[in-house]
Design a protein around this motif. Structure first.
Motif, PDB file in Angstrom:
ATOM      1  N   GLN A 397       0.644  -1.200  -0.133  1.00 53.16           N
ATOM      2  CA  GLN A 397      -0.206  -0.030  -0.017  1.00 53.16           C
ATOM      3  C   GLN A 397       0.911   1.290  -0.014  1.00 53.16           C
ATOM      4  OE1 GLN A 397      -2.304  -0.508   3.603  1.00 53.16           O
ATOM      5  NE2 GLN A 397      -3.119  -2.579   2.814  1.00 53.16           N
ATOM      6  N   ALA A 450      -6.638  -5.944   1.301  1.00 56.12           N
ATOM      7  CA  ALA A 450      -7.109  -4.420   0.529  1.00 56.12           C
ATOM      8  C   ALA A 450      -6.335  -4.369  -0.755  1.00 56.12           C
ATOM      9  CB  ALA A 450      -6.745  -3.437   1.784  1.00 56.12           C
ATOM     10  N   VAL A 490     -10.259  -5.445   6.468  1.00 55.89           N
ATOM     11  CA  VAL A 490      -9.872  -5.352   5.095  1.00 55.89           C
ATOM     12  C   VAL A 490     -10.535  -4.012   4.677  1.00 55.89           C
ATOM     13  CG1 VAL A 490     -10.118  -5.933   2.551  1.00 55.89           C
ATOM     14  CG2 VAL A 490      -9.416  -7.592   4.358  1.00 55.89           C
ATOM     15  N   LEU A 494      -9.168   0.100   3.995  1.00 53.24           N
ATOM     16  CA  LEU A 494      -9.475   1.077   2.444  1.00 53.24           C
ATOM     17  C   LEU A 494     -10.196   2.085   3.144  1.00 53.24           C
ATOM     18  CD1 LEU A 494     -11.055  -1.992   0.345  1.00 53.24           C
ATOM     19  CD2 LEU A 494      -9.171  -0.557  -0.066  1.00 53.24           C
TER      20      LEU A 494
END
Length: 858
Positions: A397, A450, A490, A494
Motif C-alpha cells: 500500500q 485491501a 480489510v 480501505l
C-alpha cells in the motif's frame, strides 16, 4: 386463508388440474408417446415399490422390463428409457404452468408481505407514514441476473410456458390442447454449448417479457400512493446483469462478448420502447405533438433495428420529447391519453438506455497478474517497487502511487491479462452510450486483502481513466469462511487509505460489498456459512458506521438454501439494527429465475415481498431481530459444532470419491447449458477447492441427499440440548426471524432429500458406512428441527410448498432411478464406446428434468 384451506385449494386448483391435463397429454398423437404415456404410470409405481423395498436401480429397471416381452432387446429398453425421460421433462413443464396459473388462488399471493398491506398499515398512522416516505426516498432493490449453469429451459419452451399459463388461467381447453402439442414437438436440448452471448440472449427474455413490465408496474404503484420527488438517476427496482461481464473462471467471456452483450441489452430495451411507442402513436394523433413524435419515432426505431456500433446516451432526449408531448396534451387536449405518456416516461426513467447494469467480475489472482504485467512492462515509467510481490500488505500500500497514465496493452500480454485491460477501457464506452449506470461496478472475486481492490483501482488509472471521472464502484467479494472473518479489517484499511477514501467520497461515500453464500457453505457447512455471513454483516456495518460510509450489501445467492436461497425475503425482513439494510441487492440465478420471476404474477409477488421486507425492517423492527450477546454466543457455539461435524465429513477420504463415483458430478460438464466450466483449473485432477459450489450442491441434490443444506445442524442442536441450552435455543427460534428462517430453509432442503432412494448403498463394501453416517445425521436433524419447530412433519407451516415438493419428487423419481442405473452401469465397466456414450447421454438428460422439477436445487 388458514393452512388447511390453502392445502385444499392447492389440491383442487393444482394437483387435480395437473392430473386432468396430464391425462390429456398422454393421449396426444405423437410418435410412440401414447404407448409411453400408458407405461409411465406403471413404471413410476414400480420405481416407488422398488425404493420402498430398498432395491438397487439395476434390480428395479431389470425387473420392470422382465414384465414385458417386447423389451427383451437392449436397444428397445434404452429407447423406452429415453422416451420416458422426454415425457417427464414435459410433465415438469406442465406442472410448472398449472402451479403458476393458480398462483393467486393457492393462497400465497394473499399473504402479508405485499406493498398494499404496508400502505394500508400506515394510512392512519402519520408517524409510520412519514418513516415509510423517508425510507422510499432512499431505498432500492437490485436483482442481478446471473448466467450460472442451472437455467435449463430454452427460449421457445419459456414462451410456450407463458402462453400455457395464460390459457390455463382462462381454462381455454382448445389452446391448452394446441400448446401441449407444441410442447411435445419442441426440443428441450441444445446441440451446442452456449456462448456468453447466447446466455445473455436467454436471460434477456425475462428482461423483455417480465421485468420490463413488472418493475414499471411497481414504480407506478408507488407513484400513485406517494408524491415523491422524481430522480432521473434512481428507481425503486433496479436490474443487474452478469452474462458477458462475469469472467471469473470463465475464459469464454471476452471483451468482444462484453461489447456484444451491452449492445444486446440496449437493443432489446429499445424494442420494448418501440412497442410501447406504437401504442402511443395510435392514440396520440393530435395537433401540436407532431415534431416530438417524429423525433421519438426516428430515435427509437434507429436504436431498435439499426443500432449504431457506438450509440449515444439519448435518455435525456427521449424524456424531453415525452415531457413536451405531455405538456401539449395537458394544455390543449384535456390530458387525453396522458397516462400512456406517463407509462413510457416512467420506463425510460427506470431503464434509461441500458436496461440492466452490466457488472464486471474477475478473480483477484488474475487482477494481480495484470497489475504485475504492467509493473514489469512499464517499470521505468511507473517507478513501483521492483520487489512489490515480496512486500507485506502495508508495504504494498505504501509503494502504490495512484498516478494517471494511458498505458497501451502489449502484444506479449497473456490472454486474460489483455482481456482485463481491454475491458477496463471498454467500460468507458459502455458508460458513454448508456450512462454511468450501464456499467459501474467491478467485482473482485476471492478478495483476500485491501491491495486486491487498490491494485484494480490503479489498473483503471493506468488505462486512461481520470481520477476525478472514475465513475466505478470497486466491489470486494468475500466468499470463504476465512475471508468473511477478516472482511471488516480489510475494509478498515480501505476506509483509512487516503486515495481510496477520496475515491469513495467522489462516489457519494457509498461502498458496496458482496458476500457469497455458496462457497462459504461448501467451505464450512450450512450453519457456519449463515453464522459467518451474519457476523460479517454486523462487523462490516459497525466499521462502515465508524467511518461514516453508506454500506450496501450485495448477496450472492443461489437457488437452494445451501446457496443462500429459500425464503429469501424473510432474511431481509429480519435484519436487526446492527446490520445495514437500506438497500437490498442479490443475485437471481439458475432455474430460480424462471420459477420465481418467470411469469408476471410470480415476479410481482416476489419483488413486492423483497421490497416489503426491506421497508418494514426499517419502520417496525422486532426486538428479537437484533440478537442479544447471549444469543450470539449460542448461535456461534452451534455454528462451530456444526462446522466441526461438516469438516469431519468433508475431510473423510471417501467424500470426493463418493461424489465422483455415485453422483452425476463428472457429467455436469457435458450438459450444454453454460459457457462456464464446471470447475476451476480444469486442466488438473479434481480437487474440492476447485469444484464450483453450483456443481457441488447440484451433485448432492441429484443424489437426493442435499448434504450442504442440513449436515451438522442436527448434531449442533443435539449438543446444545446436552449442554442444557435447549430452552435458550427454543427462545432463539421463537424470537429471531433470521434464525427461524435458517431452520425453516433447512427443512426445505431436507424435504427434497430421500435417503430411501439410495438405501441400497448401505450394503456397499466401500461406501456403506459413509452413507450411514450421512443418513444418521439426516435422521438426527429431522428429529431436532421438528422438536424445535413443534411440528409433526417437515415444512408443516408451509403446506402448499410441501405439497408442491412432494408432487415434484413423485414426478422425477423415475428420472432418478434411470440416472443412478446408468451411473452404475458405467461404473461396472464392460461397455464398448457406443454403449458408454448412450448411458452417459441417459445421465445428462435426467439431470435437466430433476433440476427443473426442484426449481431451486442448484
Amino acid at each position: 386463508m388458514n393452512l388447511s384451506k390453502k392445502q385444499a385449494v392447492f389440491e383442487s386448483e393444482v394437483l387435480t388440474r395437473f392430473e386432468l391435463f396430464n391425462s390429456l397429454f398422454m393421449t396426444l398423437p405423437f410418435y410412440q408417446v401414447k404407448h409411453t404415456g400408458t407405461l409411465l404410470p406403471f413404471f413410476t409405481t414400480h420405481c416407488e415399490r422398488g425404493v420402498a423395498e430398498k432395491l438397487n436401480p439395476e434390480a428395479i429397471i431389470e425387473s420392470f422390463f422382465g414384465q414385458y416381452e417386447q423389451y427383451v432387446g437392449e436397444s428397445d429398453r434404452i429407447d423406452l428409457l429415453f422416451r420416458i425421460i422426454q415425457y417427464i421433462e414435459r410433465q415438469v413443464v406442465l406442472f410448472d404452468a398449472v402451479e403458476d396459473a393458480a398462483f393467486k388462488k393457492t393462497g400465497r399471493s394473499d399473504e402479508a408481505g405485499l406493498l398494499d398491506s404496508v400502505f394500508a398499515e400506515t394510512e392512519t398512522n402519520k408517524e409510520l407514514r412519514s418513516k415509510l416516505v423517508d425510507k422510499l426516498s432512499d431505498f432500492s432493490l437490485r436483482l442481478v441476473l446471473t448466467a450460472h449453469p442451472t437455467q435449463f429451459y430454452p427460449g421457445p419452451v419459456l414462451a410456450i410456458m407463458t402462453d400455457l399459463i395464460e390459457a390455463l388461467k382462462k381454462n381455454d381447453i382448445h389452446n391448452i390442447h394446441l400448446l401441449l402439442q407444441q410442447l411435445g414437438k419442441t426440443p428441450f436440448m441444445k446441440k451446442d454449448k452456449p456462448t456468453p452471448v447466447d446466455e445473455a440472449v436467454s436471460l434477456a427474455w425475462f428482461l423483455e417479457n417480465v421485468f420490463y413490465r413488472v418493475a414499471s408496474a411497481i414504480q407506478s404503484k408507488i407513484d400513485d400512493e406517494f408524491d415523491l420527488p422524481v430522480d432521473e438517476n434512481k428507481s425503486l427496482v433496479e436490474l443487474g446483469f452478469w452474462p458477458g461481464g462475469d469472467r471469473d473462471g470463465n475464459p469464454n467471456v471476452t471483451v468482444e462478448s462484453t461489447k456484444r452483450v451491452a449492445l444486446l441489452l440496449r437493443t432489446v430495451l429499445f424494442r420494448c420502447y418501440y412497442r410501447d411507442f406504437g401504442t402511443l402513436k395510435r392514440r396520440i394523433t393530435f395537433k401540436g405533438v407532431e415534431k416530438y413524435m417524429d423525433v421519438l419515432q426516428d430515435l427509437i426505431y434507429e436504436n431498435s433495428f439499426n443500432p449504431p456500433e457506438n450509440p449515444e446516451n439519448v435518455k435525456s432526449v427521449i424524456i424531453h420529447n415525452l415531457k413536451e408531448i405531455k405538456r401539449v396534451l395537458a394544455d390543449y387536449h384535456d390530458g387525453l391519453f396522458v397516462e400512456l405518456v406517463d407509462d413510457l416516461l416512467r420506463k425510460v426513467r427506470i431503464f434509461g438506455c441500458f436496461f440492466a447494469t452490466l457488472d464486471l467480475r474477475q478473480d483477484s489472482s488474475i487482477l494481480r497478474k495484470t497489475h504485475a504485467y504492467l509493473r514489469e512492462k512499464y517499470a521505468g515509467k511507473l517507478g513501483e517497487a521492483s520487489d512489490f510481490e515480496q512486500l507485506d500488505e502495508r508495504g504494498k500500500q505504501a509503494t502504490m502511487k495512484f498516478e494517471e497514465y494511458d498505458l497501451p496493452v502489449g502484444d506479449d500480454a497473456p490472454p486474460l491479462v489483455a482481456d482485463t485491460l481491454e475491458v477496463i477501457r471498454h467500460i468507458g464506452d459502455i458508460q458513454r452510450s448508456g450512462g454511468e449506470r450501464a456499467a459501474q461496478r467491478f467485482i473482485i472475486s476471492n478478495c483476500q486483502q485491501a491491495s486486491d481492490i487498490l491494485e484494480l483501482m490503479e489498473l483503471f488509472l493506468w488505462s486512461g481513466w481520470q481520477r476525478e471521472a472514475l465513475h466505478i464502484d470497486f466491489v470486494p467479494l468475500f466468499e470463504t469462511v476465512d475471508d468473511l472473518h477478516r472482511a471488516a479489517s480489510v475494509m478498515e484499511v480501505l476506509y483509512t487509505h487516503a486515495p481510496y477514501a477520496a475515491h469513495l467520497k467522489r462516489r457519494g461515500n457509498k461502498q458496496t460489498i458482496m458476500l457469497g453464500f455458496s462457497d462459504s457453505t461448501k467451505d464450512g457447512g450450512y450453519l457456519m456459512a449463515n453464522w459467518s455471513i451474519y457476523k460479517a454483516k454486523i462487523e462490516l456495518t459497525a466499521m462502515a458506521r465508524e467511518y461514516d460510509v453508506d454500506l450496501v450489501f450485495f448477496d450472492g445467492r443461489g437457488g437452494p438454501p445451501a446457496r443462500g436461497g429459500g425464503k429469501t425475503q424473510r432474511f431481509y425482513a429480519s435484519m436487526g439494527k446492527e446490520i445495514a439494510n437500506d438497500h437490498i441487492q442479490l443475485t437471481i440465478q439458475g432455474q430460480t429465475i424462471s420459477s420465481q420471476y418467470g411469469s408476471l404474477d410470480t415476479a410481482q409477488y416476489n419483488i413486492e415481498q423483497l421490497l416489503h421486507a426491506g421497508i418494514t425492517s426499517h419502520i417496525e423492527q422486532r426486538s428479537g431481530d437484533t440478537l442479544s450477546e447471549e444469543n450470539k454466543k449460542l448461535f456461534g457455539y452451534m455454528a462451530q459444532v456444526s462446522h466441526d461435524q461438516f469438516l469431519a465429513l468433508r475431510h473423510d477420504p471417501l467424500f470426493l470419491k463418493y461424489l465422483e463415483r455415485l453422483s452425476p458430478l463428472k457429467f455436469l460438464s457435458q450438459i450444454n447449458i453454460s459457457s462456464r466450466p464446471v470447475k476451476r483449473n480444469s486442466d488438473r485432477e479434481l480437487r474440492l477447492e476447485d469444484l464450483r459450489a453450483i456443481s457441488f450442491v447440484t451433485s448432492w441434490s441429484q443424489l437426493k441427499q442435499n448434504i450442504p443444506g442440513f449436515y451438522g445442524v442436527g448434531t449442533a442442536l443435539e449438543e446444545a440440548e446436552k449442554a442444557g441450552k435447549w430452552d435458550q435455543v427454543k427462545e432463539l427460534y421463537e424470537t429471531s426471524r433470521m434464525f427461524q428462517t435458517i431452520i425453516d430453509n433447512c427443512m426445505m432442503s431436507m424435504s427434497k432429500s430421500n435417503f430411501e432412494l439410495t438405501s441400497y448403498i448401505q450394503h456397499d463394501e466401500v461406501f456403506g458406512d459413509f452413507w450411514k453416517k450421512m443418513r444418521d445425521e439426516f435422521e438426527r436433524t429431522t428429529k431436532y428441527v421438528l422438536k424445535l419447530s413443534g411440528s409433526k412433519v417437515l415444512m408443516q407451516n408451509y403446506p402448499v410448498e410441501r405439497e408442491s415438493i412432494a408432487m415434484r419428487e413423485k414426478i422425477v423419481l423415475p428420472l432418478l432411478i434411470i440416472q443412478h442405473y446408468a451411473i452404475r452401469k458405467l461404473q461396472a465397466g464392460g461397455l464398448d464406446e457406443k454403449e458408454s456414450e448412450v448411458f452417459s447421454k441417459l445421465i445428462t438428460r435426467t439431470i435437466y428434468g430433476v433440476v427443473n422439477a426442484g426449481r431451486n436445487l442448484a
